[in-house]
Each structure stands twice: as structure tokens, then as C-alpha cells.
Motif scaffolding. Sequence first.
Motif, PDB file in Angstrom:
ATOM      1  N   THR A   1     134.546 -47.330 -24.490  1.00  0.00           N
ATOM      2  CA  THR A   1     135.835 -46.876 -23.968  1.00  0.00           C
ATOM      3  C   THR A   1     135.753 -46.614 -22.474  1.00  0.00           C
ATOM      4  OG1 THR A   1     136.425 -45.889 -26.098  1.00  0.00           O
ATOM      5  CG2 THR A   1     137.627 -45.107 -24.167  1.00  0.00           C
ATOM      6  N   ALA A   2     134.691 -45.939 -22.045  1.00  0.00           N
ATOM      7  CA  ALA A   2     134.526 -45.616 -20.626  1.00  0.00           C
ATOM      8  C   ALA A   2     134.311 -46.872 -19.799  1.00  0.00           C
ATOM      9  CB  ALA A   2     133.351 -44.659 -20.448  1.00  0.00           C
ATOM     10  N   TYR A   3     133.508 -47.799 -20.302  1.00  0.00           N
ATOM     11  CA  TYR A   3     133.226 -49.020 -19.548  1.00  0.00           C
ATOM     12  C   TYR A   3     134.501 -49.829 -19.336  1.00  0.00           C
ATOM     13  CZ  TYR A   3     131.017 -53.316 -17.997  1.00  0.00           C
ATOM     14  OH  TYR A   3     130.655 -54.416 -17.242  1.00  0.00           O
ATOM     15  N   ARG A   4     135.284 -49.995 -20.383  1.00  0.00           N
ATOM     16  CA  ARG A   4     136.525 -50.757 -20.232  1.00  0.00           C
ATOM     17  C   ARG A   4     137.499 -50.034 -19.300  1.00  0.00           C
ATOM     18  NH1 ARG A   4     139.146 -55.011 -22.694  1.00  0.00           N
ATOM     19  NH2 ARG A   4     141.417 -54.939 -22.710  1.00  0.00           N
ATOM     20  N   ALA A   5     137.568 -48.701 -19.409  1.00  0.00           N
ATOM     21  CA  ALA A   5     138.482 -47.924 -18.573  1.00  0.00           C
ATOM     22  C   ALA A   5     138.096 -48.015 -17.097  1.00  0.00           C
ATOM     23  CB  ALA A   5     138.511 -46.472 -19.026  1.00  0.00           C
ATOM     24  N   VAL A   6     136.810 -47.869 -16.805  1.00  0.00           N
ATOM     25  CA  VAL A   6     136.348 -47.825 -15.407  1.00  0.00           C
ATOM     26  C   VAL A   6     136.211 -49.219 -14.804  1.00  0.00           C
ATOM     27  CG1 VAL A   6     134.458 -47.115 -13.879  1.00  0.00           C
ATOM     28  CG2 VAL A   6     135.166 -45.630 -15.763  1.00  0.00           C
ATOM     29  N   VAL A   7     135.666 -50.158 -15.581  1.00  0.00           N
ATOM     30  CA  VAL A   7     135.312 -51.475 -15.029  1.00  0.00           C
ATOM     31  C   VAL A   7     136.379 -52.529 -15.324  1.00  0.00           C
ATOM     32  CG1 VAL A   7     133.570 -53.298 -14.992  1.00  0.00           C
ATOM     33  CG2 VAL A   7     132.872 -50.897 -15.236  1.00  0.00           C
ATOM     34  N   THR A   8     136.643 -52.776 -16.607  1.00  0.00           N
ATOM     35  CA  THR A   8     137.556 -53.857 -16.976  1.00  0.00           C
ATOM     36  C   THR A   8     138.987 -53.559 -16.544  1.00  0.00           C
ATOM     37  OG1 THR A   8     136.156 -54.281 -18.904  1.00  0.00           O
ATOM     38  CG2 THR A   8     138.327 -55.323 -18.870  1.00  0.00           C
ATOM     39  N   ARG A   9     139.483 -52.376 -16.875  1.00  0.00           N
ATOM     40  CA  ARG A   9     140.857 -52.007 -16.540  1.00  0.00           C
ATOM     41  C   ARG A   9     140.944 -51.302 -15.182  1.00  0.00           C
ATOM     42  NH1 ARG A   9     144.855 -54.032 -18.008  1.00  0.00           N
ATOM     43  NH2 ARG A   9     146.149 -52.310 -18.755  1.00  0.00           N
ATOM     44  N   GLY A  10     139.974 -50.454 -14.885  1.00  0.00           N
ATOM     45  CA  GLY A  10     140.016 -49.690 -13.642  1.00  0.00           C
ATOM     46  C   GLY A  10     139.561 -50.462 -12.417  1.00  0.00           C
ATOM     47  N   GLN A  11     138.765 -51.512 -12.635  1.00  0.00           N
ATOM     48  CA  GLN A  11     138.279 -52.368 -11.546  1.00  0.00           C
ATOM     49  C   GLN A  11     137.670 -51.553 -10.402  1.00  0.00           C
ATOM     50  OE1 GLN A  11     141.985 -54.528 -10.839  1.00  0.00           O
ATOM     51  NE2 GLN A  11     141.272 -56.225 -12.104  1.00  0.00           N
ATOM     52  N   VAL A  12     136.809 -50.617 -10.776  1.00  0.00           N
ATOM     53  CA  VAL A  12     136.173 -49.748  -9.785  1.00  0.00           C
ATOM     54  C   VAL A  12     135.377 -50.567  -8.776  1.00  0.00           C
ATOM     55  CG1 VAL A  12     134.056 -49.390 -11.148  1.00  0.00           C
ATOM     56  CG2 VAL A  12     134.825 -47.626  -9.528  1.00  0.00           C
ATOM     57  N   LYS A  13     135.378 -50.090  -7.528  1.00  0.00           N
ATOM     58  CA  LYS A  13     134.663 -50.781  -6.459  1.00  0.00           C
ATOM     59  C   LYS A  13     133.752 -49.802  -5.720  1.00  0.00           C
ATOM     60  CE  LYS A  13     138.619 -53.848  -5.709  1.00  0.00           C
ATOM     61  NZ  LYS A  13     139.459 -53.173  -6.721  1.00  0.00           N
ATOM     62  N   GLU A  14     132.702 -50.346  -5.159  1.00  0.00           N
ATOM     63  CA  GLU A  14     131.779 -49.538  -4.369  1.00  0.00           C
ATOM     64  C   GLU A  14     132.527 -48.844  -3.230  1.00  0.00           C
ATOM     65  OE1 GLU A  14     127.578 -50.039  -1.861  1.00  0.00           O
ATOM     66  OE2 GLU A  14     128.544 -51.780  -2.824  1.00  0.00           O
ATOM     67  N   GLY A  15     132.227 -47.572  -3.026  1.00  0.00           N
ATOM     68  CA  GLY A  15     132.840 -46.807  -1.949  1.00  0.00           C
ATOM     69  C   GLY A  15     134.159 -46.157  -2.294  1.00  0.00           C
ATOM     70  N   GLU A  16     134.705 -46.440  -3.478  1.00  0.00           N
ATOM     71  CA  GLU A  16     135.968 -45.826  -3.865  1.00  0.00           C
ATOM     72  C   GLU A  16     135.756 -44.392  -4.330  1.00  0.00           C
ATOM     73  OE1 GLU A  16     139.161 -49.146  -5.153  1.00  0.00           O
ATOM     74  OE2 GLU A  16     137.783 -48.554  -6.757  1.00  0.00           O
ATOM     75  N   THR A  17     136.854 -43.635  -4.337  1.00  0.00           N
ATOM     76  CA  THR A  17     136.842 -42.274  -4.865  1.00  0.00           C
ATOM     77  C   THR A  17     137.459 -42.284  -6.255  1.00  0.00           C
ATOM     78  OG1 THR A  17     137.036 -41.306  -2.659  1.00  0.00           O
ATOM     79  CG2 THR A  17     137.669 -39.919  -4.529  1.00  0.00           C
ATOM     80  N   VAL A  18     136.732 -41.736  -7.213  1.00  0.00           N
ATOM     81  CA  VAL A  18     137.170 -41.710  -8.608  1.00  0.00           C
ATOM     82  C   VAL A  18     137.306 -40.266  -9.060  1.00  0.00           C
ATOM     83  CG1 VAL A  18     136.587 -42.355 -10.986  1.00  0.00           C
ATOM     84  CG2 VAL A  18     136.042 -43.911  -9.097  1.00  0.00           C
ATOM     85  N   PHE A  19     138.409 -39.963  -9.746  1.00  0.00           N
ATOM     86  CA  PHE A  19     138.607 -38.624 -10.305  1.00  0.00           C
ATOM     87  C   PHE A  19     138.632 -38.707 -11.823  1.00  0.00           C
ATOM     88  CE2 PHE A  19     141.719 -35.320 -11.806  1.00  0.00           C
ATOM     89  CZ  PHE A  19     140.805 -34.268 -11.770  1.00  0.00           C
ATOM     90  N   ILE A  20     137.855 -37.810 -12.471  1.00  0.00           N
ATOM     91  CA  ILE A  20     137.763 -37.773 -13.932  1.00  0.00           C
ATOM     92  C   ILE A  20     138.040 -36.343 -14.406  1.00  0.00           C
ATOM     93  CG2 ILE A  20     136.328 -38.220 -15.955  1.00  0.00           C
ATOM     94  CD1 ILE A  20     134.586 -40.008 -14.106  1.00  0.00           C
ATOM     95  N   PRO A  21     139.197 -36.085 -14.997  1.00  0.00           N
ATOM     96  CA  PRO A  21     139.470 -34.744 -15.520  1.00  0.00           C
ATOM     97  C   PRO A  21     138.756 -34.509 -16.852  1.00  0.00           C
ATOM     98  CG  PRO A  21     141.332 -36.176 -15.965  1.00  0.00           C
ATOM     99  CD  PRO A  21     140.355 -36.988 -15.153  1.00  0.00           C
ATOM    100  N   GLY A  22     138.548 -33.237 -17.183  1.00  0.00           N
ATOM    101  CA  GLY A  22     137.971 -32.890 -18.483  1.00  0.00           C
ATOM    102  C   GLY A  22     136.533 -33.312 -18.653  1.00  0.00           C
ATOM    103  N   ILE A  23     135.710 -33.128 -17.622  1.00  0.00           N
ATOM    104  CA  ILE A  23     134.313 -33.541 -17.728  1.00  0.00           C
ATOM    105  C   ILE A  23     133.608 -32.724 -18.812  1.00  0.00           C
ATOM    106  CG2 ILE A  23     133.298 -31.932 -16.043  1.00  0.00           C
ATOM    107  CD1 ILE A  23     132.535 -35.715 -16.424  1.00  0.00           C
ATOM    108  N   GLY A  24     132.725 -33.390 -19.538  1.00  0.00           N
ATOM    109  CA  GLY A  24     132.028 -32.751 -20.652  1.00  0.00           C
ATOM    110  C   GLY A  24     132.159 -33.560 -21.921  1.00  0.00           C
ATOM    111  N   SER A  25     133.308 -34.235 -22.087  1.00  0.00           N
ATOM    112  CA  SER A  25     133.477 -35.095 -23.255  1.00  0.00           C
ATOM    113  C   SER A  25     132.619 -36.337 -23.104  1.00  0.00           C
ATOM    114  CB  SER A  25     134.947 -35.501 -23.400  1.00  0.00           C
ATOM    115  OG  SER A  25     135.306 -36.465 -22.426  1.00  0.00           O
ATOM    116  N   GLY A  26     132.374 -37.024 -24.223  1.00  0.00           N
ATOM    117  CA  GLY A  26     131.526 -38.202 -24.188  1.00  0.00           C
ATOM    118  C   GLY A  26     132.042 -39.286 -23.257  1.00  0.00           C
ATOM    119  N   VAL A  27     133.338 -39.637 -23.381  1.00  0.00           N
ATOM    120  CA  VAL A  27     133.891 -40.706 -22.552  1.00  0.00           C
ATOM    121  C   VAL A  27     133.867 -40.311 -21.081  1.00  0.00           C
ATOM    122  CG1 VAL A  27     135.891 -42.167 -22.106  1.00  0.00           C
ATOM    123  CG2 VAL A  27     135.358 -41.502 -24.448  1.00  0.00           C
ATOM    124  N   ALA A  28     134.257 -39.075 -20.771  1.00  0.00           N
ATOM    125  CA  ALA A  28     134.266 -38.626 -19.376  1.00  0.00           C
ATOM    126  C   ALA A  28     132.867 -38.662 -18.778  1.00  0.00           C
ATOM    127  CB  ALA A  28     134.851 -37.214 -19.285  1.00  0.00           C
TER     128      ALA A  28
END
Length: 336
Positions: free
Chosen positions: A146-173
Amino acid sequence: MKAVVLKETGGPDKLTYEEVPVPEPGQGEVVIRLKNAALNRRDVFITYGLYPGMNLPSVLGADGAGVVSAIGEGVTDWHKDDEVVINPGLSWGDNPAHNGPDFHILGMPTDGTYAEYVKVPAEQVYRKPEYLSWEEAAALPLAALTAYRAVVTRGQVKEGETVFIPGIGSGVAMFALQIAKAHGAEVYVSSGSYEKLAQARELGAAGGVNYKTEGYVKQLKKEMAGADLCIDGVGGESFNDLISLAKPAGRIVNFGATTGPVPELMLPKLFFKHLDFRGTTMGSPEDFSSMLAFFTENDIRPVVDRVFGLEEAVEAQKHMEEGRQFGKIVLDIPGD
């Protein structure tokens, strides 16, 4: 074999630890002797009947890793005692962009991994990464996919970008943090626990705030100067905070709504800032394969919060309900 079965809804206390028949593999199937399983929030929701397609009785559990113990007709890629991890997303379909109508997840309605043995289609089985322990391998599947698809496939994260993740502590987060960091992004998080914020920093988060403090959005925006990408599984009233925190032309990827629906969406901010809002659920077989390869290449290890015995599944689910975990909750399956 021993298994944890849900026969009626009403919460984790309705789970029973009992003897059930060992499954037999059919055409194209394999049976896995499980070493470890892992919990997901989905499992708890199912015990309350808060999940579509309820069909009981069922053995719960989507995540698991173990060894091949029996092979059905037509299976040629696997042999007895092969060490494997299971992709719990069944019948994704032919289109990698989205799942088809027959897609469902292991562990209700199909019997899952809260058991000594589980039967799955052979194509759902992947070789266990050698560098991971059994507990770590079992912790991967649903949340890491779930996290990989969210961040990479759908989120298209790039080097140097700023990413915000609410609710840290859960498995996906947690996995989202590790994946984004490995891509060279600067990651910020939020939590209602200062202890979890400190633990996230130890894992590489650049910063974070306690969402229970007054003015936390303004504080976070000052700290990170806006997010190129937000990865959200929380939903609820705080979703509008993501719209405020996102940079112009930023992306918001949502994979869940643990706090419920968004009561009043701030559409003007969404379109005036030219934001992209993208939904995602689980991931395709291609995503799962890519996730395993990426984790192996970058030596990413799941954070395991606590290990319970299979017979302690009720206590494990209650621990998850309390929301104090940091990382994945794992079940140890009894040996032969």
C-alpha cells in the motif's frame, strides 16, 4: 491445525482459537506452512463488521510468510520448503492502473494467515527476501505494498521533494516514511504522541509536530515550507489540513480513512492551488514485485512493534485498537 476464526461480529473478543482442517491445494494453488503473520487495521474493522463483503466464518489475516508445504496440480515454479512471502491482494485483474471487480484481500472472505497453514494461488507467492527475518518478512505484504503504490506509483515521489505523512506509527505510514527517504525525499510527520515523533526522527524524518497542539498546521508549514506530496490514510476533519499544507501543484494521495469521511471539503483551495488528489488501494502484482526489489536493494527493514503468539490474537488486536504501536504487530505461529 490451529487457527484464529471469526464466526460473528462484535469486536476482537469474538475471535476464537481452535482446531480446523489443514487446507488442501487445488489446481494452481500452494499451501504455505506459516512461520509468522501480521496484523492490519483491516482485521480489527472486520471483527466489528465494518468491512464490505462480510462472509463469516473466516480465518482472518492478510500478511504472512513461511515455507511451501504442499503443491497443487499445474504448479511448476515452486517446490516444497521454498521460503516465501504472500501477496494478499487476490484477483487484481489485467489493468495495472486499477484493480478489477473480482479483487479481494486474503483473510475474509478467503481464509487468511491467522493459522498454521494457508492456501493461496501460486501466483500470489514470492520468494522471501533473504536479508529479512521471518517476523520482518511477515510484516511486509499489505502495508508495504500500500505504501509503495501510494508513494511511488501514484505519488511519483522525486528526489529532493518534501513529503508529509500524518499519523506516523501505523504500518503503512512507517513504510511510506522509509520509502520516501530511500528516494531522497525530505519527510515530515505528525502524531498525537511526542514519543512517536521522536522515534520517527530516529528513522530519518526531518521533523514533525503533535497534531493535538494548537496551531499545529501553522507550525508545520513554517517548519517544512509546504509539501510536494502528502500521503494520507487518516481522512476525517484533518484532510483539509493537507490542502493547506500542500504546495501549489502538489499531490495528495489517500489510501484510507481511519477517522472517517471528510465532513466538508475545501474545494476552492483544492482548485486554486492546482492540487492533484489521487486515490489508491493496495497494489498490483507489478507493484508488489517492485516493492520487494526496492526494499531489498535499499536494505529496508520493517519496524516491528511487538510479537504475540497466535493464541494471543485477541490481545494483539486490542493492542492495535489502543493505537500505541509504532510499526507492525506480528503473530508468531506455533511450530510442528
